[in-house]
Design a protein around this motif. Structure first.
Motif, PDB file in Angstrom:
ATOM      1  N   UNK A  12       0.820  -1.208   0.000  1.00  0.00           N
ATOM      2  CA  UNK A  12       0.000   0.000   0.000  1.00  0.00           C
ATOM      3  C   UNK A  12       0.856   1.262   0.000  1.00  0.00           C
ATOM      4  N   UNK A  13       1.965   1.224   0.739  1.00  0.00           N
ATOM      5  CA  UNK A  13       2.842   2.381   0.854  1.00  0.00           C
ATOM      6  C   UNK A  13       3.612   2.713  -0.404  1.00  0.00           C
ATOM      7  N   UNK A  14       3.502   1.870  -1.418  1.00  0.00           N
ATOM      8  CA  UNK A  14       4.196   2.158  -2.684  1.00  0.00           C
ATOM      9  C   UNK A  14       3.413   3.112  -3.567  1.00  0.00           C
ATOM     10  N   UNK A  15       2.190   3.448  -3.153  1.00  0.00           N
ATOM     11  CA  UNK A  15       1.399   4.399  -3.932  1.00  0.00           C
ATOM     12  C   UNK A  15       2.138   5.730  -3.987  1.00  0.00           C
ATOM     13  N   UNK A  16       2.430   6.182  -5.197  1.00  0.00           N
ATOM     14  CA  UNK A  16       3.243   7.383  -5.398  1.00  0.00           C
ATOM     15  C   UNK A  16       3.307   7.653  -6.897  1.00  0.00           C
ATOM     16  N   UNK A  17       4.007   8.715  -7.248  1.00  0.00           N
ATOM     17  CA  UNK A  17       4.335   8.965  -8.649  1.00  0.00           C
ATOM     18  C   UNK A  17       5.795   8.578  -8.857  1.00  0.00           C
ATOM     19  N   UNK A  18       6.038   7.772  -9.873  1.00  0.00           N
ATOM     20  CA  UNK A  18       7.397   7.321 -10.180  1.00  0.00           C
ATOM     21  C   UNK A  18       7.885   8.105 -11.395  1.00  0.00           C
ATOM     22  N   UNK A  19       8.935   8.853 -11.168  1.00  0.00           N
ATOM     23  CA  UNK A  19       9.471   9.756 -12.176  1.00  0.00           C
ATOM     24  C   UNK A  19      10.777   9.224 -12.744  1.00  0.00           C
ATOM     25  N   UNK A  20      10.916   9.381 -14.020  1.00  0.00           N
ATOM     26  CA  UNK A  20      12.172   9.061 -14.688  1.00  0.00           C
ATOM     27  C   UNK A  20      12.773  10.369 -15.190  1.00  0.00           C
ATOM     28  N   UNK A  21      14.080  10.489 -15.102  1.00  0.00           N
ATOM     29  CA  UNK A  21      14.765  11.678 -15.594  1.00  0.00           C
ATOM     30  C   UNK A  21      16.033  11.248 -16.311  1.00  0.00           C
ATOM     31  N   UNK A  22      16.549  12.116 -17.161  1.00  0.00           N
ATOM     32  CA  UNK A  22      17.815  11.812 -17.829  1.00  0.00           C
ATOM     33  C   UNK A  22      18.654  13.080 -17.950  1.00  0.00           C
ATOM     34  N   UNK A  23      19.934  12.881 -18.093  1.00  0.00           N
ATOM     35  CA  UNK A  23      20.848  13.994 -18.339  1.00  0.00           C
ATOM     36  C   UNK A  23      21.949  13.505 -19.273  1.00  0.00           C
ATOM     37  N   UNK A  24      22.581  14.439 -19.977  1.00  0.00           N
ATOM     38  CA  UNK A  24      23.578  14.009 -20.972  1.00  0.00           C
ATOM     39  C   UNK A  24      24.753  13.239 -20.382  1.00  0.00           C
ATOM     40  N   UNK A  25      25.147  13.581 -19.160  1.00  0.00           N
ATOM     41  CA  UNK A  25      26.276  12.902 -18.548  1.00  0.00           C
ATOM     42  C   UNK A  25      26.492  13.417 -17.146  1.00  0.00           C
ATOM     43  N   UNK A  26      27.513  12.924 -16.492  1.00  0.00           N
ATOM     44  CA  UNK A  26      27.724  13.290 -15.095  1.00  0.00           C
ATOM     45  C   UNK A  26      28.184  14.734 -14.940  1.00  0.00           C
ATOM     46  N   UNK A  27      28.786  15.295 -15.979  1.00  0.00           N
ATOM     47  CA  UNK A  27      29.249  16.682 -15.852  1.00  0.00           C
ATOM     48  C   UNK A  27      28.144  17.678 -16.168  1.00  0.00           C
ATOM     49  N   UNK A  28      27.094  17.230 -16.840  1.00  0.00           N
ATOM     50  CA  UNK A  28      25.946  18.096 -17.119  1.00  0.00           C
ATOM     51  C   UNK A  28      24.954  17.939 -15.991  1.00  0.00           C
ATOM     52  N   UNK A  29      24.734  18.991 -15.248  1.00  0.00           N
ATOM     53  CA  UNK A  29      23.995  18.850 -14.002  1.00  0.00           C
ATOM     54  C   UNK A  29      22.479  18.947 -14.174  1.00  0.00           C
ATOM     55  N   UNK A  30      21.991  19.344 -15.321  1.00  0.00           N
ATOM     56  CA  UNK A  30      20.555  19.507 -15.510  1.00  0.00           C
ATOM     57  C   UNK A  30      19.903  18.177 -15.840  1.00  0.00           C
TER      58      UNK A  30
END
Lengths: 114, 111
Positions: free
Chosen positions: A84-102
């Protein structure tokens, strides 16, 4: 340029059932993140991939959660069994690489566990 | 560990009013700072960012200045519109390439 794609957008399941979420990052982005956002709170990181390698999974509840990014492109996050506690919004994000912080976020999958 | 504290909402304003949302952080090293916005039914969008002390991020009339001495990154807009109604998240990215978010501030702008 297409953004981060996630599916499904919504999922309703009963507790103890399995569920999987899919994410396709922005083309060329090597770094992929999965976050969980509980109602009324900010997102919290579950796992981060650099290409196909999971480099930070310290916040992933490994007893029931698993993730994979086999070819270093799209990724799947699985919960088995859901609680029950897993109810949430699961978001995926991406960035170009480790040096690109956005990080660029997808629309999320809203999970409701009954 | 790293943490972000932002003012709780909801913040209710009239159109053309001045908006400020306070954000303070604790972090090791010199983090990058971000504001993300989440419009109703949509995902998180990057609003603005600043990567070093005294940098000012700006976008869509919103501004925030990286204040290292006060560890703050307050968001401001001089004249809000109804379309600015959303949830705003302050976030930092310090060592380890991990984003840490605040709890979000819901803003409601009334015509």
């Amino acid at each position: 340029e297409a953004g981060v794609v996630q599916s499904p957008r919504y999922k309703i399941i009963e507790k103890k059932q399995p569920v999987a979420f899919w994410c396709n990052p922005i083309s060329g982005h090597n770094t992929l993140y999965w976050y969980r956002q509980n109602l009324g709170q900010g997102p919290e990181l579950l796992i981060r991939y650099e290409n196909e390698e999971a480099v930070d999974d310290s916040q992933l509840p490994k007893d029931r959660f698993s993730a994979e990014r086999l070819k270093g492109v799209d990724s799947t996050l699985k919960i088995q069994p859901a609680e029950l506690g897993d109810s949430a919004v699961y978001l995926c994000a991406s960035s170009p690489g480790t040096t690109e912080k956005t990080q660029y976020f997808g629309p999320g999958t809203r999970l409701l566990v009954l | 560990g790293n943490s972000v504290t932002q003012m709780e909402g909801p913040v209710t304003l009239s159109e053309e009013a001045f908006l400020t949302i306070n954000c303070t952080y604790t972090a090791t090293g010199y983090p990058s700072l971000f504001w993300y916005v989440q419009y109703p039914g949509e995902g998180l969008q990057l609003l603005l960012k600043a990567t070093k002390a005294d940098d000012k991020g700006s976008n869509k009339g919103f501004e925030a200045t990286y204040r290292k001495e006060t560890t703050s990154f307050h968001l401001e807009k001089g004249s809000v519109q109804v379309s600015d109604s959303a949830v705003y998240f302050c976030a930092i990215k310090a060592a380890g390439n991990k984003l840490t978010f605040g709890g979000g501030t819901r803003v409601l702008v009334k015509p």
